[in-house]
Scaffold this active site. Structure first.
Site, PDB file in Angstrom:
ATOM      1  N   GLU A  38       8.864 -63.143 -36.474  1.00  0.00           N
ATOM      2  CA  GLU A  38      10.227 -62.612 -35.898  1.00  0.00           C
ATOM      3  C   GLU A  38      11.453 -63.277 -36.243  1.00  0.00           C
ATOM      4  OE1 GLU A  38       8.341 -59.732 -32.507  1.00  0.00           O
ATOM      5  OE2 GLU A  38       9.062 -61.671 -31.718  1.00  0.00           O
ATOM      6  N   GLU A  76       3.383 -55.708 -35.489  1.00  0.00           N
ATOM      7  CA  GLU A  76       3.118 -56.162 -33.925  1.00  0.00           C
ATOM      8  C   GLU A  76       3.695 -54.935 -33.319  1.00  0.00           C
ATOM      9  OE1 GLU A  76       4.872 -59.332 -31.805  1.00  0.00           O
ATOM     10  OE2 GLU A  76       4.477 -60.685 -33.354  1.00  0.00           O
TER      11      GLU A  76
END
Length: 340
Positions: free
Chosen positions: A166, A272
């Site tokens: 991320e 995710e």
């Protein structure tokens, strides 16, 4: 070591190029991040299937929900207790071997931190704090190769490796903060990419950002990387919607994915997803929808979907509530969305 990294950046190869090749990845990955599993087992957790039978969680994921791939995160020098699931390279390799022995493909997520790396924090490992930028690139190179070799020692060659986690604003702050120095961020991505390829030329590398629906973020970040010469294979996305907005967010994410493919020539993977365990009906619809739409992206450029820690029980490890198991040890219906 930096010289080797830059040679590989230029495509000149190196003494390890193509040393090993990843096994064939599934045409479409239906996956789960299972990094908490060993810690949960050490704490005495067990899992039941939908019929109430206690079974190995990997067996349940594979045979009940058609999960064919797992995602495993790796920290550099995690100080937290193993019982809470903080994976170093050796613990991660042991879990990867277990999943491979079950016939699953493996994705690694390299956090390049001693603890969680995400949009709000990308903290250098303590041992790397005083490094110059050249030393930092060397550390990324060496750590990445160390993890790959730890995997190979267990007979595992990952199909995919995330270079960071991320990294909405880069990684290894402040040196690799994208809003401060996009070039440094690109060089760190290159170094990680080249380190993976030096051990396994067939392993695909991923740059992973949160908020898959946010096209402006992706154009700025991925576009900035590419403009600064970064080399990687796949764009990864996270998506954590609510029970009320998941349909809109899926459509925005698919639009963004198609733009990334056409704009940059990169394939896309949703690495995710999650939705509150107590919204299981919405979660099943969400999984079904995003799986179907990613799989149907033209040209086979949508590569898969991974649920994040579905085996987590409600409130596990500080309050995570987006798993797909209930406190009674039985699954919700969320993962039914993966079943064809």
């Amino acid at each position: 070591m930096l010289a080797v990294a830059m040679l590989l950046t230029l495509g000149l190869g190196g003494p390890w190029s193509g040393a090993e090749k990843a096994e064939a990845a599934p045409a479409f990955a239906k996956g789960a991040d299972i990094s908490w599993v060993p810690g949960m087992e050490a704490q005495g957790y067990t899992w039941k299937d939908k019929n109430g039978n206690t079974r190995d969680i990997i067996d349940i994921l594979k045979n009940d929900y058609q999960i064919n791939s797992v995602r495993i995160r790796v920290f550099v020098n995690p100080s937290n207790d193993y019982g809470n699931g903080y994976m170093n390279k050796d613990r991660a390799a042991t879990l990867a071997q277990r999943a491979k022995n079950a016939g699953m493909s493996i994705m690694l997520t390299l956090h390049y931190s001693d603890s969680w790396a995400d949009p709000g924090k990308q903290t250098k490992p303590a041992a790397w704090q005083s490094y110059t930028f050249q030393q930092l690139m060397d550390a990324v190179w060496n750590h990445t190769r160390d993890v790959m070799y730890a995997m190979q020692a267990k007979g595992v060659t990952p199909d995919w490796v995330q270079i960071g986690n991320e990294t909405n604003n880069g990684m290894l702050w402040e040196d690799g903060k994208a809003s401060v120095n996009m070039k440094n961020y690109a060089w760190l991505v290159n170094t990680g990419n080249n380190a993976v390829k030096s051990v396994s030329s067939g392993t695909k590398t991923i740059v992973h950002l949160a908020n898959g629906y946010d096209n402006a973020l992706f154009v700025w970040n991925i576009g900035g990387l590419i403009a600064n010469g970064a080399t990687f294979d796949i764009i990864g996305m996270s998506l954590y919607p609510t029970a009320s907005d998941w349909s809109t967010k899926v459509n925005q994410t698919i639009t963004n994915a198609n733009d990334m493919i056409s704009r940059y020539g990169k394939q896309v993977m949703i690495t995710e997803i999650g939705l509150d365990y107590n919204q299981a009906t919405a979660a099943k619809s969400f999984v079904t929808d995003i799986k179907t739409k990613i799989r149907n992206i033209a040209g086979g450029n949508g590569l898969g979907v991974f649920y994040w820690e579905p085996q987590a029980s409600p409130g596990y490890n500080g309050g995570y509530n987006k798993g797909a198991w209930q406190s009674n040890g039985r699954p919700t219906i969320a993962l039914d969305g993966f079943i064809n």
